[in-house]
Design a protein around this motif. Sequence first.
Motif, short mmCIF file in Angstrom:
data_model
loop_
_atom_site.label_atom_id
_atom_site.label_comp_id
_atom_site.label_asym_id
_atom_site.label_seq_id
_atom_site.Cartn_x
_atom_site.Cartn_y
_atom_site.Cartn_z
N GLY A 13 -20.79 -15.94 -44.16
CA GLY A 13 -20.57 -17.15 -43.48
C GLY A 13 -21.60 -17.32 -42.20
O GLY A 13 -21.87 -16.33 -41.55
N PRO A 14 -21.97 -18.78 -42.01
CA PRO A 14 -22.52 -18.86 -40.97
C PRO A 14 -21.98 -18.74 -39.64
O PRO A 14 -20.81 -18.17 -39.60
N PRO A 15 -22.97 -18.70 -38.52
CA PRO A 15 -22.21 -18.03 -37.07
C PRO A 15 -21.16 -19.09 -36.84
O PRO A 15 -21.08 -20.39 -37.12
N GLY A 16 -20.00 -18.55 -36.37
CA GLY A 16 -18.77 -19.41 -35.91
C GLY A 16 -18.04 -19.81 -37.27
O GLY A 16 -16.83 -20.72 -37.07
N ARG A 135 -12.94 -8.28 -29.81
CA ARG A 135 -11.87 -9.33 -30.08
C ARG A 135 -12.25 -10.71 -29.71
O ARG A 135 -12.92 -10.88 -28.77
N VAL A 136 -11.84 -11.71 -30.55
CA VAL A 136 -12.35 -13.12 -30.04
C VAL A 136 -11.30 -13.82 -30.00
O VAL A 136 -10.51 -14.04 -30.45
N TYR A 137 -11.50 -14.82 -28.87
CA TYR A 137 -10.81 -15.84 -28.52
C TYR A 137 -11.33 -17.11 -28.53
O TYR A 137 -12.65 -17.33 -28.78
N ASN A 138 -10.61 -18.29 -28.45
CA ASN A 138 -11.27 -19.79 -28.41
C ASN A 138 -10.25 -20.57 -27.53
O ASN A 138 -9.04 -20.53 -27.73
N LEU A 139 -10.78 -21.27 -26.71
CA LEU A 139 -10.04 -21.90 -25.77
C LEU A 139 -8.86 -22.64 -26.29
O LEU A 139 -7.81 -23.04 -25.90
N1 LIG Z 1 -10.96 -24.88 -33.62
C1 LIG Z 1 -11.09 -23.51 -34.24
N2 LIG Z 1 -11.58 -22.60 -34.01
C2 LIG Z 1 -11.69 -21.44 -34.71
C3 LIG Z 1 -11.10 -21.39 -35.99
N3 LIG Z 1 -11.32 -20.37 -36.62
C4 LIG Z 1 -12.16 -19.60 -35.66
N4 LIG Z 1 -11.98 -20.09 -34.54
C5 LIG Z 1 -12.79 -19.91 -33.20
O1 LIG Z 1 -14.32 -19.88 -33.42
C6 LIG Z 1 -14.98 -19.30 -32.82
C7 LIG Z 1 -15.95 -18.53 -34.03
O2 LIG Z 1 -15.32 -17.67 -34.67
P1 LIG Z 1 -15.60 -16.25 -35.01
O3 LIG Z 1 -14.47 -15.45 -35.96
O4 LIG Z 1 -16.02 -15.55 -33.81
O5 LIG Z 1 -16.74 -16.41 -36.14
P2 LIG Z 1 -18.06 -15.67 -36.75
O6 LIG Z 1 -19.09 -15.87 -35.70
O7 LIG Z 1 -18.11 -16.24 -37.94
O8 LIG Z 1 -17.54 -14.16 -36.52
C8 LIG Z 1 -14.23 -18.07 -32.34
O9 LIG Z 1 -13.96 -18.57 -30.96
C9 LIG Z 1 -12.75 -18.38 -32.96
O10 LIG Z 1 -11.75 -18.24 -32.12
C10 LIG Z 1 -10.46 -22.87 -36.44
O11 LIG Z 1 -10.07 -22.79 -37.42
N5 LIG Z 1 -10.53 -23.97 -35.61
#
Ligand SMILES: Nc1nc2c(ncn2[C@@H]2O[C@H](COP(=O)(O)OP(=O)(O)O)[C@@H](O)[C@H]2O)c(=O)[nH]1
Length: 227
Positions: A13-16, A135-139
């Motif tokens: 899948g694409p970045p993010g 471990r990954v977070y999102n605000l």
């Molecule tokens: N708003 C939102 N953020 C998400 C969602 N799923 C993942 N994220 C956040 O988006 C960012 C990218 O996700 P990540 O799992 O790191 O993607 P990767 O680059 O494909 O590995 C992280 O900060 C995640 O916490 C979602 O459904 N909605």
Amino acid sequence: MAPPPLLRAVIMGPPGSGKGTISARIIKHFGMKHLSSGDLLRVNMQKKTEVGILAKSYIDQGRLIPDDIMTRLMLNELKGLDRYNWLLDGFPRTVAQAEALDKECQIDTVIDLDVPFETIKCRLTARWVHPTSGRVYNLEFSPPKVQGIDDITGEPLVQRDDDKPETVTKRLQAYDAQTKPVLEYYRKKGLLKSFSGTETNKIWPHIYTFLQTKLPDVSQKDAATPT
Ligand SMILES: Nc1nc2c(ncn2[C@@H]2O[C@H](COP(=O)(O)OP(=O)(O)O)[C@@H](O)[C@H]2O)c(=O)[nH]1
Ligand SMILES: Nc1ncnc2c1ncn2[C@@H]1O[C@H](COP(=O)(O)OP(=O)(O)O)[C@@H](O)[C@H]1O
């Protein structure tokens, strides 16, 4: 009775698009070993290894690391996971990498997160990571319990240098040009399983159901609402 064959899976899948987020859920429920090329590169960059120093110059520009270096690094790491079910994340990213992987083992399934580019861009600027564990977070989507701090270790979280808007655009271009052909490569082999959507929480139950046909859920949680 012979044990069931080990599962060899790839998540793309694409970045993010949520590869790291969904991989964490897969590991929790299905007990697979997770090997993320990005996490491995970041550990190498942090330790300033030869590969890490070289990788940094590519990553900072949003470019892919050369195939021979990447393939050697990942195949070497996979040797140690021989006896486990495993999930590869971020590798292969080019057709040459996919061909090199095929020479070493037989991939059973490829999970493709089909998330539109517009959805992704704003996610990445709000991404915070714990570099040593990945471990990954999102605000907004999955904030840590304490701002700027990893929930498990209490160590500080950082933003990735390559999550700057200009670099994200380059990474998405690299995905289009170099990684989309890999989807085609696996589609032709009948291995590609695409999951489309804009929200991880809506995509995940479909992936969970799909993987349940291949592996038992080893988590203690109520599987009716898997998270
Ligand atoms: N708003 C939102 N953020 C998400 C969602 N799923 C993942 N994220 C956040 O988006 C960012 C990218 O996700 P990540 O799992 O790191 O993607 P990767 O680059 O494909 O590995 C992280 O900060 C995640 O916490 C979602 O459904 N909605
Ligand atoms: N298989 C790979 N081949 C070449 N470069 C890679 C590979 N995996 C990771 N990289 C490099 O590491 C960077 C970060 O990768 P990753 O953490 O998987 O990011 P994301 O999933 O957010 O794109 C990529 O932009 C690329 O420069």
